[in-house]
Design an enzyme around this catalytic site. Structure first.
Site, PDB file in Angstrom:
ATOM      1  N   ASN A   7     -13.740  50.238  -4.455  1.00 26.81           N
ATOM      2  CA  ASN A   7     -13.533  49.587  -5.743  1.00 26.81           C
ATOM      3  C   ASN A   7     -14.873  48.992  -6.145  1.00 26.81           C
ATOM      4  O   ASN A   7     -15.267  47.940  -5.653  1.00 26.81           O
ATOM      5  CB  ASN A   7     -12.455  48.503  -5.598  1.00 26.81           C
ATOM      6  N   ARG A  91     -11.362  53.556  -7.236  1.00 28.45           N
ATOM      7  CA  ARG A  91     -10.662  52.927  -8.364  1.00 28.45           C
ATOM      8  C   ARG A  91     -11.516  53.144  -9.619  1.00 28.45           C
ATOM      9  O   ARG A  91     -12.722  52.895  -9.609  1.00 28.45           O
ATOM     10  CB  ARG A  91     -10.509  51.434  -8.114  1.00 28.45           C
ATOM     11  N   HIS A 180      -4.005  47.316 -14.484  1.00 30.91           N
ATOM     12  CA  HIS A 180      -3.270  47.007 -13.244  1.00 30.91           C
ATOM     13  C   HIS A 180      -2.226  48.086 -12.959  1.00 30.91           C
ATOM     14  O   HIS A 180      -1.238  47.834 -12.261  1.00 30.91           O
ATOM     15  CB  HIS A 180      -2.506  45.665 -13.339  1.00 30.91           C
ATOM     16  N   HIS A 208       2.534  40.889 -12.644  1.00 31.52           N
ATOM     17  CA  HIS A 208       1.325  40.876 -11.807  1.00 31.52           C
ATOM     18  C   HIS A 208       0.521  39.651 -12.235  1.00 31.52           C
ATOM     19  O   HIS A 208      -0.164  39.673 -13.262  1.00 31.52           O
ATOM     20  CB  HIS A 208       0.536  42.176 -12.019  1.00 31.52           C
ATOM     21  N   LEU A 209       0.665  38.568 -11.472  1.00 35.51           N
ATOM     22  CA  LEU A 209       0.038  37.298 -11.852  1.00 35.51           C
ATOM     23  C   LEU A 209      -1.092  36.977 -10.888  1.00 35.51           C
ATOM     24  O   LEU A 209      -0.866  36.475  -9.786  1.00 35.51           O
ATOM     25  CB  LEU A 209       1.090  36.170 -11.830  1.00 35.51           C
ATOM     26  N   GLY A 210      -2.297  37.324 -11.286  1.00 34.79           N
ATOM     27  CA  GLY A 210      -3.476  36.982 -10.482  1.00 34.79           C
ATOM     28  C   GLY A 210      -4.457  36.280 -11.385  1.00 34.79           C
ATOM     29  O   GLY A 210      -4.068  35.673 -12.383  1.00 34.79           O
ATOM     30  N   ASN A 211      -5.727  36.372 -11.052  1.00 32.19           N
ATOM     31  CA  ASN A 211      -6.737  35.825 -11.934  1.00 32.19           C
ATOM     32  C   ASN A 211      -6.690  36.586 -13.260  1.00 32.19           C
ATOM     33  O   ASN A 211      -6.691  36.008 -14.334  1.00 32.19           O
ATOM     34  CB  ASN A 211      -8.092  35.954 -11.237  1.00 32.19           C
ATOM     35  N   GLY A 212      -6.577  37.919 -13.168  1.00 39.39           N
ATOM     36  CA  GLY A 212      -6.176  38.740 -14.307  1.00 39.39           C
ATOM     37  C   GLY A 212      -4.667  38.895 -14.182  1.00 39.39           C
ATOM     38  O   GLY A 212      -4.172  39.015 -13.071  1.00 39.39           O
ATOM     39  N   ARG A 241      -9.168  34.286 -19.176  1.00 38.06           N
ATOM     40  CA  ARG A 241      -8.979  35.045 -20.414  1.00 38.06           C
ATOM     41  C   ARG A 241      -7.860  34.425 -21.244  1.00 38.06           C
ATOM     42  O   ARG A 241      -6.856  33.974 -20.699  1.00 38.06           O
ATOM     43  CB  ARG A 241      -8.610  36.504 -20.118  1.00 38.06           C
ATOM     44  N   PHE A 285      -5.131  28.457  -9.455  1.00 40.95           N
ATOM     45  CA  PHE A 285      -3.837  27.773  -9.526  1.00 40.95           C
ATOM     46  C   PHE A 285      -3.655  26.716  -8.443  1.00 40.95           C
ATOM     47  O   PHE A 285      -2.878  25.789  -8.632  1.00 40.95           O
ATOM     48  CB  PHE A 285      -2.690  28.793  -9.505  1.00 40.95           C
ATOM     49  N   ASN A 336       1.846  33.844  -4.058  1.00 39.80           N
ATOM     50  CA  ASN A 336       1.613  32.602  -3.305  1.00 39.80           C
ATOM     51  C   ASN A 336       2.165  31.333  -3.919  1.00 39.80           C
ATOM     52  O   ASN A 336       2.327  30.338  -3.225  1.00 39.80           O
ATOM     53  CB  ASN A 336       0.108  32.403  -3.107  1.00 39.80           C
ATOM     54  N   GLU A 385      -3.022  47.536  -3.756  1.00 38.64           N
ATOM     55  CA  GLU A 385      -3.653  48.548  -4.596  1.00 38.64           C
ATOM     56  C   GLU A 385      -4.435  49.561  -3.762  1.00 38.64           C
ATOM     57  O   GLU A 385      -4.462  50.746  -4.068  1.00 38.64           O
ATOM     58  CB  GLU A 385      -4.538  47.873  -5.644  1.00 38.64           C
TER      59      GLU A 385
END
Ligand code: ADP
Length: 397
Positions: A7, A91, A180, A208-212, A241, A285, A336, A385
């Protein structure tokens, strides 16, 4: 088969070597600060200690050479020689309308990816640099590109068109693509498998809840809508964002603050989201949670706005599919942050969700977090992924 998954970003490169026969990660790590002073490689063999080596990596080719050296190293390497690497999966962020599935890397495929670079000027060129560097170092190894956008190519026209002059779609392919995709595909499949159901018969919403962060509506195993758009800026409020805003805000704020279009885009991509909402407190978070627990209004409002946007998208996608059978949470926050899951689901009782707060106290493993008789099943499914890219690669080579 041993598959190297790459990636590649503009200044960093994540890698995993996976034995696809047993789906086991043999080693993983990342190269950081490629082309910048202070570059280093992090390498962790399975069951071994993490090693950090600081070494100059002026180019991606040198970074990949260091990855290959680490993998074959006498002491801590996990393979004897490079000949054991039988395939490489890369990727690739944007496949435009050219790619509705993964593709073997050929000269024609690279040319098609270059054509899509216009749509992802920060990501696709970096992905291509990684592909070319691997080709130089491993000229005879088959390689596959796995696209973030491909899974969403099944969206119907009514979902992917914007309310703009149609000529912009015809001339420039301005439309919703979604991102994603590897994660939404993997998590929706695992959700059905985990619940012992046939995905063909299911309506699933993946968060899909991450930084993005993005949400998708998956019907019969196909993506029918997703919250990210032409670029990953649209949709949910993310780490930094903005997600959805009134487009007129751009003109209004840029005039007030005397910002160019580039500066405004930088604000929307890097200075907004929960980071911006919390007054620059944090995009993480964990920090916002700590702040909220101390009644800091910055943490409270950022979390509340983030959750509210997810709640609205879930409602929209339940409407888009005329129902929902399962909701899955995944990625850094989704996997998490039990409080985020609980707060979101507290507003979904109208769907017939009976949330299980005890089961929700979980991390790291696939779990049903709604009660057994809940009308809609809610699950936490850790995304993977790299494993998904590995599977796609094996299928194509
Ligand atoms: P990306 O791949 O988009 O960079 P990730 O999916 O890795 O993002 O998610 C990273 C985010 O996950 C962090 O910024 C943080 O907000 C969140 N996160 C990670 N661990 C925890 C945790 N224990 N509690 C709450 N949030 C967490």
């Amino acid at each position: 088969m041993k598959v190297l998954v790459i990636n590649c970003g503009s200044s960093s490169l994540k890698y995993q070597l996976i034995d696809s026969d047993v789906e086991k990660v043999l080693a993983k790590g990342l190269c950081e600060r490629i082309g910048i002073e202070g570059s280093q490689i992090v390498y962790t063999p399975a069951g071994g200690e993490k090693e950090i080596t600081v070494s100059p990596m002026p180019t991606h080719k040198q970074a990949i050479q260091m990855v290959l050296d680490a993998l074959t190293n006498d002491k801590t390497g996990v393979i004897k020689s490079l000949a054991e690497v039988e395939a490489v999966g890369h990727r690739v962020v944007h496949g435009g309308e050219e790619f509705a599935s993964s593709a073997k890397i050929t000269d024609e495929m690279i040319a098609a990816v270059e054509k899509c670079s216009d749509l992802a000027p920060l990501h696709n060129p970096a992905n291509l640099i990684g592909i070319r560097a691997c080709q130089e170092l491993m000229p005879n190894v088959p390689m596959v590109g796995v696209f973030d956008t491909a899974f969403h190519q099944t969206m119907p026209e009514k979902a992917y068109l914007y309310g703009l002059p149609y000529k912009y779609y015809e001339k420039y392919k301005v439309r919703r693509y979604g991102f994603h995709g590897t994660s939404h595909s993997y998590v929706s499949k695992r959700t059905a498998e985990f619940l012992g159901k046939n995905i063909e018969d299911m309506k699933i919403i993946v968060c899909h809840l991450g930084n993005g962060a993005s949400v998708s509506a998956v019907m019969g195993g196909k993506s029918v809508d997703t919250s990210m758009g032409l670029t990953p800026l649209e949709g949910l409020i993310m780490g930094t964002r903005s997600g959805d805003i009134d487009p007129a805000i751009m003109e209004f704020v840029s005039k007030k603050e005397n910002l160019t279009m580039d500066q405004m885009m930088n604000v929307l991509n890097k200075e907004s989201g929960v980071y911006g909402l919390s007054g620059g407190l944090s995009s993480d978070f964990r920090d916002l949670e700590d702040a909220a627990a101390k009644n800091d209004p910055a943490g409270i409002r950022a979390r509340a706005a983030f959750n509210y946007r997810v709640i609205k998208y879930i409602g929209a996608y339940a409407a888009a599919m005329n129902g929902v059978d399962a909701i899955a949470f995944t990625a850094g926050v989704g996997e998490n942050d039990a409080l985020v899951r609980e707060d979101i689901c507290a507003s979904l009782t109208y769907l017939g969700i009976d949330f299980d707060s005890e089961a929700n106290k979980v991390r790291g493993k696939e779990t049903l977090i709604s009660k057994a008789d809940s009308k809609v099943a809610v699950v936490m499914i850790p995304t993977d992924e790299e494993m998904a890219i590995c599977r796609e690669t094996v299928a194509l080579v």
